[in-house]
Enzyme design. Sequence first.
Site, mmCIF file in Angstrom:
data_model
loop_
_atom_site.group_PDB
_atom_site.id
_atom_site.type_symbol
_atom_site.label_atom_id
_atom_site.label_comp_id
_atom_site.label_asym_id
_atom_site.label_seq_id
_atom_site.Cartn_x
_atom_site.Cartn_y
_atom_site.Cartn_z
ATOM 1 N N CYS A 12 -16.948 -3.296 -10.695
ATOM 2 C CA CYS A 12 -16.211 -4.444 -10.142
ATOM 3 C C CYS A 12 -17.061 -5.709 -10.167
ATOM 4 O O CYS A 12 -16.571 -6.806 -10.427
ATOM 5 C CB CYS A 12 -15.798 -4.177 -8.705
ATOM 6 S SG CYS A 12 -14.794 -2.721 -8.506
HETATM 7 C C1 BEZ Z 1 -17.221 0.577 -9.688
HETATM 8 O O1 BEZ Z 1 -16.503 -0.410 -9.503
HETATM 9 O O2 BEZ Z 1 -18.331 0.454 -10.131
HETATM 10 C C2 BEZ Z 1 -16.714 1.951 -9.404
HETATM 11 C C3 BEZ Z 1 -15.815 2.144 -8.371
HETATM 12 C C4 BEZ Z 1 -15.372 3.425 -8.110
HETATM 13 C C5 BEZ Z 1 -15.784 4.486 -8.902
HETATM 14 C C6 BEZ Z 1 -16.667 4.258 -9.955
HETATM 15 C C7 BEZ Z 1 -17.126 2.981 -10.199
#
Ligand code: BEZ
Length: 211
Positions: free
Chosen positions: A45
């Site tokens: 994100c």
């Molecule tokens: C991320 O945004 O990095 C993420 C969120 C949930 C699971 C895996 C990655």
Amino acid sequence: MTIRLGDIAPDFTQDSTEGPIHFSEWKGDDWAILFSHPADFTPVCTTELGQVAKLKPEFDKRHVKAIGLSVDGLDSHEKWVGDIKETQGEALNFPLLADADRKVANLYDMLQGEAAATGTVRSVFIIDPKGVVRLTLTYPASTGRNFDEILRVIDSLQLTDGYRVATPVNWKQGDDVVVLPAVPNEEADKLFPKGYTAVKPYLRTTPDPRT
Ligand code: BEZ
């Protein structure tokens, strides 16, 4: 609630990093992309939000406003925003909804499958100036989205709204387009003065009519 193409985007009021937002008023007559993130302080994100911030000039050119969502509170968002600037080299330049009560996530069906217990999936909604949903995408939490693809879809929607054409596989700005099958040849002769190539009666290509 399942949101389908052609639906009017549900309206809402929610807190954001730019203050409370009443979605339809904030969007006005522009296009919008509304996209969700599983949670704050997650690596994928963080990269996505930095990339959307870098693409702001491209969104502006197309009259598109970006708005992100994460199901954490404003205090958390404000700390995360600092990390985004530090690690991605670009400050957040669009609002991030603080959807701690999951009001918007529920409205847009962003809580799905196993991920629902902890956060949203990676949803994207492209919404046109009339408030109509024109694209929906759902990615798993483990896969970052390609925002160049989202820009490409916006280019296609904006072109095909104005001309009786569709865009073929892997199309990008400036490439040839296809004449809609519903347009008879006699009409195509008038609509596309640069001419068209009939590869098959139903597959007619023509230069981008705007160029
Ligand atoms: C991320 O945004 O990095 C993420 C969120 C949930 C699971 C895996 C990655």
